[in-house]
Structure formats: C-alpha cells, structure tokens
Write a protein that holds these residues in place. Structure first.
Motif, PDB file in Angstrom:
ATOM      1  N   LYS A  47     -29.998  13.450 -21.242  1.00 33.79           N
ATOM      2  CA  LYS A  47     -30.629  14.243 -20.168  1.00 33.79           C
ATOM      3  C   LYS A  47     -29.864  15.464 -20.230  1.00 33.79           C
ATOM      4  O   LYS A  47     -30.251  16.810 -20.331  1.00 33.79           O
ATOM      5  N   SER A  48     -28.598  15.535 -19.813  1.00 31.66           N
ATOM      6  CA  SER A  48     -27.744  16.625 -19.470  1.00 31.66           C
ATOM      7  C   SER A  48     -27.500  17.260 -20.898  1.00 31.66           C
ATOM      8  O   SER A  48     -27.685  18.503 -21.011  1.00 31.66           O
ATOM      9  N   THR A  49     -27.600  16.568 -22.017  1.00 29.09           N
ATOM     10  CA  THR A  49     -27.228  17.185 -23.263  1.00 29.09           C
ATOM     11  C   THR A  49     -28.441  18.104 -23.720  1.00 29.09           C
ATOM     12  O   THR A  49     -28.336  19.251 -24.323  1.00 29.09           O
ATOM     13  N   PRO A  88     -26.171  23.214 -12.887  1.00 27.82           N
ATOM     14  CA  PRO A  88     -25.627  22.181 -13.492  1.00 27.82           C
ATOM     15  C   PRO A  88     -25.278  21.019 -12.715  1.00 27.82           C
ATOM     16  O   PRO A  88     -25.340  20.951 -11.614  1.00 27.82           O
ATOM     17  N   GLN A  89     -25.206  19.793 -13.460  1.00 28.42           N
ATOM     18  CA  GLN A  89     -24.945  18.536 -12.876  1.00 28.42           C
ATOM     19  C   GLN A  89     -23.532  18.603 -12.071  1.00 28.42           C
ATOM     20  O   GLN A  89     -23.348  18.105 -10.914  1.00 28.42           O
ATOM     21  N   ALA A  90     -22.539  19.268 -12.765  1.00 24.05           N
ATOM     22  CA  ALA A  90     -21.188  19.352 -12.042  1.00 24.05           C
ATOM     23  C   ALA A  90     -21.108  20.656 -11.306  1.00 24.05           C
ATOM     24  O   ALA A  90     -20.151  21.209 -10.943  1.00 24.05           O
ATOM     25  N   ALA A 163     -32.723  21.900 -14.193  1.00 20.07           N
ATOM     26  CA  ALA A 163     -31.959  21.444 -12.971  1.00 20.07           C
ATOM     27  C   ALA A 163     -31.526  20.043 -13.353  1.00 20.07           C
ATOM     28  O   ALA A 163     -32.235  19.358 -13.805  1.00 20.07           O
ATOM     29  N   ASP A 164     -30.213  19.436 -13.188  1.00 17.80           N
ATOM     30  CA  ASP A 164     -29.530  18.434 -13.585  1.00 17.80           C
ATOM     31  C   ASP A 164     -29.121  17.928 -12.358  1.00 17.80           C
ATOM     32  O   ASP A 164     -28.182  17.941 -11.837  1.00 17.80           O
ATOM     33  N   GLU A 165     -29.920  16.856 -12.063  1.00 19.74           N
ATOM     34  CA  GLU A 165     -29.986  16.039 -10.790  1.00 19.74           C
ATOM     35  C   GLU A 165     -29.707  16.788  -9.592  1.00 19.74           C
ATOM     36  O   GLU A 165     -28.674  16.497  -8.873  1.00 19.74           O
TER      37      GLU A 165
HETATM   38 MG   LIG Z   1     -26.323  13.911 -17.073  1.00 22.09          MG
END
Ligand SMILES: [Mg+2]
Ligand SMILES: Nc1ncnc2c1ncn2[C@@H]1O[C@H](COP(=O)(O)OP(=O)(O)OP(=O)(O)O)[C@@H](O)[C@H]1O
Length: 225
Positions: A47-49, A88-90, A163-165
């Motif tokens: 997903k993030s990729t 980003p997720q981070a 949007a990542d999580e």
């Molecule tokens: Mg991810």
C-alpha cells in the motif's frame, strides 16, 4: 470520466542481497475526481509503495503514471501542494518548525509570511490542534502530530490527497473528524486515496481497492466480507 491519475503496469521490486520483494506487480489503477477510495490489505502488501510511487517519492521499475484533466502532461514530482498532498505513514513533520509552521508550510512555500492565516487557524481548530500552534511536533502527542499532517495536507484544498494510514493514531472521534474532512474535499471534486487498516473507515469510501502481495484488486478483501 477522465481520471486525475492512472497507473499502468506499475511494477516495483525491492532487492535485498539475493532476496527480491515484489511490492507492486503490474498494478493498474485509475483515480477519478470526486471519489474517496480506500486502499486496504495486510501489512507488507504494498500500500505505501503504491502511494509513494503515485506521489513521485519512489520510482516504479516499470509502468507509467498518466496525469489527466487539469494535470494532463504533468509529472508527479513537479506537482504543488495545491495539486497533490501526501499524508505519509511516518508523518514527515519538520522538527525545527512549530506545529503552526508545519501546518502552514504549503502556504509559506507560496510566499505567505507572518501570522497564521484565518483559514489555517480554523483548520487547526477543526482537528483540535489550535492550542499547539507554538509547540514543536515532538512536544505533541503522536495523534496530535498526525492531525498536524492532515491539516498540512488539507490547507490548500488539493485536487489529490494520498493518505497513508491517516487515522492510525486516532481515536473514534478524530477518525470521524478526519474522514469527514476528506469527504468535504471530495464533494468539491478532489480525489482521496486512503490506505487504511480500520474497516470502520470503509463507510466513508466510494470504492475499495485491496492489495495482496503486490497485486491490486477492485473491492474489499473476500475474507472480510
Ligand atoms: Mg504502509
Ligand atoms: N526500501 C525497501 N527496501 C526493501 N523492501 C522494502 C522497502 N520498502 C518496503 N519494502 C517491502 O515491500 C513490501 C511492501 O511494503 P509497503 O510498505 O508498501 O507495505 P504496506 O502495505 O504499506 O504495509 P503496512 O500496512 O505495514 O504499512 C514489504 O514486503 C516491505 O518489507
């Protein structure tokens, strides 16, 4: 309808010594104006990729991104915050800027200087971080930091939000506030692609895409029906 962005045959393989990880396998995806698309799938499924390739943070090994409508002919890496915003997720907050400065970064990059605009303050109030404007991100809770990222992404009301999580660190109340804000943007013709592990957020989606070991399919994962 013309898609805002389409990915054709997107392939990404990470190589670690002799090991290969197929993060994206020939992914076909099209995103249309006025839809909120939930991207679901197990941890490590890609997903993030996919989000990172769509926003230009990572380059696919094969395949192409095609920007349509008002973004026709553009490239992911030259889009402005008003066109494409990533959560980003981070998180990706800048530690040396205050929470207020982080949220207003997209307008600062456009040359706006000085006190926070009324819009920025309203947006920060709506996601419950107005009182943190002068603190640094590390002086805020993880959930508050994440809402800072959400506000930064929404500030210029972009056409595309990846949007990542975005509610990974939120309680039920703030999850509802954040998804309601995404829906509000979508009503104005934006598209939101949102990686989410929380099936309760699927109610906000017009469409669900599932990722399984680098392969993308239309619809929710069968096991969860
Ligand atoms: Mg991810
Ligand atoms: N830089 C990298 N180098 C090597 N492998 C990577 C790298 N980034 C991701 N991977 C691998 O690629 C696969 C897909 O990772 P990705 O981060 O896209 O998954 P994800 O679906 O977002 O997972 P999560 O739900 O845990 O965030 C995983 O197997 C991961 O270990």
């Amino acid at each position: 309808m013309v898609s805002v962005v389409s990915g054709r045959g997107l392939t990404k393989t990470y190589k670690r010594n002799a090991e290969q990880v197929h993060a994206l396998r020939n992914v076909e995806v099209s995103l249309f104006p006025g839809e909120l698309v939930a991207l679901v799938g197990p941890s490590g499924s890609g997903k993030s990729t996919l989000l990172n390739v769509l926003c230009g943070w990572e380059r696919a090994d094969a395949g192409a991104l095609i920007w349509g409508g008002p973004l026709a002919g553009r490239r992911a890496d030259d889009l402005a915050w008003s066109e494409l915003a990533l959560i980003p997720q981070a998180l990706g907050l800048l530690d040396d800027l205050t929470v207020g400065e982080n949220v207003s970064l997209p307008s600062r990059l456009r040359g706006h200087r000085g006190a926070l605009s009324e819009e920025t303050e309203e947006l920060m109030t709506s996601v419950g971080i107005a009182h943190l404007a002068d603190r640094y991100p590390k002086q805020a809770s993880l959930g508050e930091q994440q809402r800072c990222c959400v506000a930064r992404a929404l500030l210029l009301r972009p056409r595309i939000v990846l949007a990542d999580e975005p509610t990974a660190h939120q309680d039920a109340h703030w999850t509802e506030v954040i998804f309601t804000a995404f829906r509000d943007l979508v009503r104005d013709g934006a598209v939101c692609l949102i990686a989410t592990h929380n099936p309760e957020t699927w109610q906000y989606a017009d469409r669900i895409l599932s990722m399984h070991d680098g392969e993308l399919r239309e619809g929710a994962p069968a096991a969860l029906h």
